[in-house]
Design a protein around this motif. Sequence first.
Motif, short mmCIF file in Angstrom:
data_model
loop_
_atom_site.label_atom_id
_atom_site.label_comp_id
_atom_site.label_asym_id
_atom_site.label_seq_id
_atom_site.Cartn_x
_atom_site.Cartn_y
_atom_site.Cartn_z
N ARG A 1 2.88 27.49 -14.07
CA ARG A 1 3.93 27.59 -15.09
C ARG A 1 3.32 27.82 -16.47
O ARG A 1 3.52 27.04 -17.42
N THR A 2 2.60 28.92 -16.61
CA THR A 2 1.89 29.19 -17.86
C THR A 2 2.85 29.43 -19.03
O THR A 2 2.46 29.26 -20.18
N THR B 1 -3.23 27.05 -30.26
CA THR B 1 -1.85 27.16 -29.81
C THR B 1 -1.68 28.50 -29.10
O THR B 1 -2.24 29.52 -29.52
N TRP B 2 -0.91 28.45 -28.02
CA TRP B 2 -0.85 29.60 -27.13
C TRP B 2 -0.18 30.81 -27.79
O TRP B 2 -0.62 31.94 -27.61
N ASN C 1 -1.28 21.58 -22.69
CA ASN C 1 -0.11 20.71 -22.82
C ASN C 1 1.12 21.55 -23.08
O ASN C 1 1.07 22.75 -23.28
N GLN C 2 2.23 20.85 -23.04
CA GLN C 2 3.51 21.44 -23.43
C GLN C 2 3.90 20.83 -24.77
O GLN C 2 3.42 19.77 -25.15
N ARG C 3 4.74 21.50 -25.50
CA ARG C 3 5.12 21.07 -26.85
C ARG C 3 5.57 19.61 -26.83
O ARG C 3 6.39 19.22 -26.01
N GLN D 1 3.85 16.99 -26.09
CA GLN D 1 3.20 16.14 -25.11
C GLN D 1 1.70 16.09 -25.33
O GLN D 1 1.12 16.96 -25.96
N TYR E 1 -2.64 18.57 -18.46
CA TYR E 1 -3.19 19.40 -17.40
C TYR E 1 -4.68 19.58 -17.69
O TYR E 1 -5.07 19.92 -18.81
N SER F 1 5.08 27.64 -19.94
CA SER F 1 5.39 26.35 -20.57
C SER F 1 4.28 25.83 -21.46
O SER F 1 4.44 24.81 -22.14
N ILE F 2 3.13 26.53 -21.48
CA ILE F 2 1.98 26.03 -22.26
C ILE F 2 2.23 26.18 -23.75
O ILE F 2 2.62 27.24 -24.22
N TYR F 3 1.97 25.11 -24.49
CA TYR F 3 2.05 25.16 -25.96
C TYR F 3 0.66 25.27 -26.58
O TYR F 3 0.45 26.04 -27.49
#
Length: 118
Positions: free
Chosen positions: A27-28, A52-53, A99-101, A103, A107, A30-32
């Motif tokens: 689930r790339t 940041t992605w 991470n996700q925004r 969080q 991972y 979703s990466i922040y």
Amino acid sequence: QVQLVESGGGLVQAGGSLRLSCVASGRTFSIYKMGWFRQAPGKEREFVAAITWNAGTTIYADSVKGRFTISRDNAKNTVFLQMNSLKPEDTALYYCAANQRGQEFNYWGQGTQVTVSS
């Protein structure tokens, strides 16, 4: 879920360079943010750099500023860590994280060993 696989570690003499890569899958979208951490024997894991992605904003630990550069290739879902002027104290197991925004980094890859000889 996001899976991370690092590569590029190895043995190098002090003053040398290495380039680490980390490929993300799953689930790339979703990466922040993606980052690099390291852990030397007998020491706690420490932050090295992050990016940041989407915007590509970077941040570095003081110990690596001016020597390490983090970058990413969104099309290849890959983040890089270019390490120059390596020192023996850079010797550690280097981990990629994402991470996700909002969080914490949740991972993690398995790590790639970097050893710098004096």
